[in-house]
Design an enzyme around this catalytic site. Structure first.
Site, PDB file in Angstrom:
ATOM      1  N   VAL A  27       0.826  -1.210   0.000  1.00 10.49           N
ATOM      2  CA  VAL A  27       0.000   0.000   0.000  1.00 10.49           C
ATOM      3  C   VAL A  27       0.860   1.259   0.000  1.00 10.49           C
ATOM      4  O   VAL A  27       2.009   1.249   0.442  1.00 10.49           O
ATOM      5  CB  VAL A  27      -0.976   0.028   1.201  1.00 10.49           C
ATOM      6  CG1 VAL A  27      -1.923  -1.171   1.162  1.00 10.49           C
ATOM      7  CG2 VAL A  27      -0.243   0.086   2.522  1.00 10.49           C
ATOM      8  N   ASP A  28       0.259   2.332  -0.489  1.00 12.18           N
ATOM      9  CA  ASP A  28       0.917   3.644  -0.501  1.00 12.18           C
ATOM     10  C   ASP A  28       0.348   4.578   0.555  1.00 12.18           C
ATOM     11  O   ASP A  28       0.956   5.610   0.867  1.00 12.18           O
ATOM     12  CB  ASP A  28       0.744   4.309  -1.873  1.00 12.18           C
ATOM     13  CG  ASP A  28       1.390   3.514  -2.993  1.00 12.18           C
ATOM     14  OD1 ASP A  28       2.434   2.884  -2.745  1.00 12.18           O
ATOM     15  OD2 ASP A  28       0.835   3.518  -4.115  1.00 12.18           O
ATOM     16  N   ALA A  29      -0.840   4.250   1.071  1.00 15.54           N
ATOM     17  CA  ALA A  29      -1.515   5.153   2.005  1.00 15.54           C
ATOM     18  C   ALA A  29      -2.221   4.358   3.097  1.00 15.54           C
ATOM     19  O   ALA A  29      -2.699   3.249   2.871  1.00 15.54           O
ATOM     20  CB  ALA A  29      -2.519   6.035   1.261  1.00 15.54           C
TER      21      ALA A  29
END
Length: 309
Positions: A27-29
């Protein structure tokens, strides 16, 4: 799938060192609920500062999404800072802000007013968006119904916005009902439809529940509200547009199944349930529960702690 009458295995698993690393890499966030995840009442949950610092150092976008409409985003910044957390206003998305944004994005006329059944946070966000309001926690607080009094509502009210109101009374319910039923095209907006409080209110003294008030108004108006808080996708739509986040590469971290986890699932996010707030392990594992996170763990600190093992 169950076979030969055998019970089906749960579709969720406890966070482990392997799955923690896999989750972070995928994930990035991260979207965090606040009550029961970051803090309980005015007490910071152990390990939160280290979790936020570690995730930021790994380049993750952090956002805080709360259904607690008692405060505005500015007021939440003060709470974060009081607890020693460096969080800015643009990273906070409360349901009070969501209600104001809903009106703004739907071109609610500035010559119309909103009647607020709820806390100061809703009033402040409405005013910051340019809307005049009536009601709020003090409006009509001490008024009682008079059976001989013919009630009328302000015809310029075009929206009724409902959150938790600790001073709710029959006058406020009657006035909100009149606005919704009598004023043409009056919007009925709910910040949160959760229906119960934490059992231990001393542990989490400001946990918000608007469901009781909303249910009363649903019965009296024979209408359903537009819910702008979780699990509605409205906040996610704003986050995607504003930050260009990809829901498939985002993890929602929360303590409620029917708001936080369902919100993440509806948006296509990965989901992590923490057991430091509303939901217990027995409730998660109950056969009647149909909302299953991808992972669960005791508290947010485990996200970082498991990386070390």
């Amino acid at each position: 799938m169950a076979t030969n009458g055998a019970p089906s295995s749960p579709s969720f698993e406890a966070l482990s060192s392997r799955t923690a690393r896999s989750l972070i890499d995928s994930v990035d966030a991260f979207l965090f609920d606040c009550d029961g995840v970051i803090w309980t009442g005015y007490k910071l949950i152990d390990g939160v500062p280290e979790v936020l610092q570690t995730l930021r150092s790994l380049g993750k976008k952090l956002l805080f999404v709360t259904n607690n409409a008692s405060k505005s985003r500015k007021q939440y910044v003060k709470k974060f800072h009081t607890l020693g957390l460096d969080v800015c206003e643009d990273e906070i998305f409360s349901s009070s802000f969501a209600a104001a944004m809903f009106l703004k994005l739907n071109n609610f006329p500035l010559n119309k007013k909103a009647y607020v059944v709820g806390a100061e946070g809703i009033l402040e966000e409405m005013n910051l968006a340019g809307y005049a309001c009536l009601g709020g926690p003090e409006g009509g607080k001490n008024m009682e119904l008079d059976k001989n009094l013919l009630s009328e509502c302000d015809k310029s009210i075009g929206a009724v916005v409902v959150g938790l109101d600790k001073h709710i009374n029959h006058h406020k319910l009657q006035y909100a009902t009149l606005c919704i039923r009598e004023n043409p095209d009056c919007l009925f907006i709910a910040t949160d439809a959760a229906g119960h409080l934490l059992a231990n209110l001393e542990q989490c003294s400001d946990y918000q529940c608007a469901g009781c008030t909303i249910s009363s108004l649903c019965a009296s108006t024979e209408k359903e509200p537009i819910v702008v808080g979780k699990p509605s996708s409205f906040i996610m739509d704003i986050l995607v547009e504003r930050f260009q986040i990809n829901p498939a590469k985002t993890c929602m971290v929360g303590d409620r199944l029917n708001t936080d986890i369902l919100f993440g699932q509806n948006a296509g996010c990965k989901t992590l349930l923490v057991l430091s707030g509303v939901t217990t392990l027995s409730a998660l594992q109950d056969p009647s529960n149909e909302i299953h996170p991808n992972y669960y763990t005791s508290n947010v600190f485990n996200i970082v702690e498991l990386l070390r093992t």
